[in-house]
Each structure stands twice: as C-alpha cells, then as structure tokens.
Design an enzyme around this catalytic site. Structure first.
Site, PDB file in Angstrom:
ATOM      1  N   CYS A 191     -48.609  95.901  47.648  1.00  0.00           N
ATOM      2  CA  CYS A 191     -47.878  96.396  46.609  1.00  0.00           C
ATOM      3  C   CYS A 191     -48.137  97.798  46.471  1.00  0.00           C
ATOM      4  O   CYS A 191     -47.281  98.692  46.039  1.00  0.00           O
ATOM      5  CB  CYS A 191     -48.578  95.725  45.314  1.00  0.00           C
TER       6      CYS A 191
HETATM    7  C1  BEZ Z   1     -50.470  92.314  48.475  1.00  0.00           C
HETATM    8  O1  BEZ Z   1     -49.807  93.134  47.629  1.00  0.00           O
HETATM    9  O2  BEZ Z   1     -50.947  93.005  49.332  1.00  0.00           O
HETATM   10  C2  BEZ Z   1     -50.550  90.934  47.965  1.00  0.00           C
HETATM   11  C3  BEZ Z   1     -50.351  90.479  46.581  1.00  0.00           C
HETATM   12  C4  BEZ Z   1     -50.612  89.179  46.397  1.00  0.00           C
HETATM   13  C5  BEZ Z   1     -50.985  88.289  47.351  1.00  0.00           C
HETATM   14  C6  BEZ Z   1     -50.976  88.800  48.616  1.00  0.00           C
HETATM   15  C7  BEZ Z   1     -50.760  90.016  48.859  1.00  0.00           C
END
Ligand code: BEZ
Length: 210
Positions: A45
C-alpha cells in the site's frame, strides 16, 4: 449485490485527509477514481499511494479526481503519509477516506470475507461525469496495482465515451482504434471521412479521432 458497470456510484459523506466530503459533489462534473487499499502502514500500500501521488498530474490532465480509502482512522492516514513521503519521495496529494466504520467499504463491497473479513481488498472504481460506474478492478492484498494501466484504461473510456469507436488489445493513446460494429458503413463515412481499413467486415480500423 455487487456493483456493476453502468450502475450509479453510491453517494456518501465521509471524513477524509482533506476534510469532509459529499462524494457526488466532490466529483463535480469530471471523472473520478475511488480506490481502496487494505491497511495503513503496510508495504505494498505504501508503494501504491506514492505512485498515485507521482501520477497525480496525469490524472489531472485527464480531468480525473482520485480518492483513496481504507478502514483506518484519519490520524493513522496522516501519520502514514510521512512514511509514504520517506519511502517514495511523494506523499498523498489527494484525499484518503477514513472509513473506520466501513460505511463506504460496505456500500462498494470492498470487503471480501473469504479473502479477509476485516480489511478492504484493492478495489478500483472509475466513475464518469454522469456518476455511473465505468470500470471496476479487484486485486488481492498481495498484488500491487499498475496505475499506468489505469491511466491507459481511462484514455480508452474517455475516448469511447465521445466517439463511436472501441480500443483493441494493448491499445495506447494515439494508436489506431476500431469502429464500433453497430455503426453502418454509410454512417461511418460521415464520422470518419478520411476513411478506414477493413480487415474483416466487422473489424474496421481507423486513426484515433481527436
Ligand atoms: C500490503 O500492503 O503490503 C499488504 C496489506 C495487507 C495484507 C498484505 C499486504
């Protein structure tokens, strides 16, 4: 039932990092992208929000407003923005919805319980000036989105909203397009006086209209 193409994008009021908004008013007369990410302070994210911030001039050029969402509170969004700046060199220059009560996530079916029963998946909704949904995408948490592809699709959506054309596989802005099959040759002559190439009676290729 899940939202489908052509449905009206549900309206809502929400607190965002740029103040309270009423969604349809905020969209105004242009286009909008509403996209969710699973959680603040997560790696994928972080890269996504930095990338969208870098591409903001491209969205602006197309008359598209961008707004992000997760189920985290406003204070968390604001704290996380500093990390996004540190890591990507860009901090969000567009609003992030704080959807702690999952009101918007529920309206847009952004929580897929068989994937995760509390966090939003990576949803994208492209919404037109008529407030109708023009495109939906759903990615899992583990896969970051390609926002150049989103811009490419927006180019196609905006072009095909204006002209009786469709865009072929892997099309990019400026390349040849296809005359929609519902347009007769007689009508096509009026709209494309410079002519076209007929590869098959149902596949007529023409320069991209301006
Ligand atoms: C991420 O943004 O890296 C992420 C968010 C939730 C679960 C797995 C990865």
């Amino acid at each position: 039932m899940a939202l489908q193409l052509g449905d009206e994008a549900p309206d809502f009021t929400a607190d965002t990092t740029e103040g309270k908004i009423q969604f349809h008013n905020w969209i105004g007369n242009g286009w909008a992208v509403l996209f969710s990410h699973p959680k603040d302070f997560t790696p994928v994210c972080t890269t996504e929000l930095g990338r969208v911030a870098q591409l903001k001039p491209e969205f602006d050029k197309r008359g598209v407003k961008v707004i992000g969402l997760s189920v985290d509170p406003l204070g968390s969004h604001k704290e996380w923005s500093k990390d996004i700046q540190d890591v990507t060199g860009s901090s969000p220059n567009f609003p992030l919805i704080a959807d702690s009560d999952r009101k918007v996530a529920s309206l847009y079916n952004m929580i897929h319980p068989n994937a995760n029963d509390t966090l939003t998946v990576r949803s994208v909704f492209v919404i037109g000036p008529d407030k109708k949904i023009k495109l939906t995408l759903t990615y899992p948490a583990s896969t970051g989105r390609n926002f150049d592809e989103l811009l490419r699709v927006i180019d196609s959506l905006q072009l095909t909203a204006k002209h009786k054309v469709a865009t072929p596989s892997d099309w990019k802005h400026g390349q040849d397009v296809i005359i929609v099959p519902s347009l007769s040759d007689d009508d096509a002559k009026k709209q494309f006086p410079a002519g076209w190439k007929t590869l098959k009676p149902y596949l007529r290729v023409v320069s991209q209209p301006k």
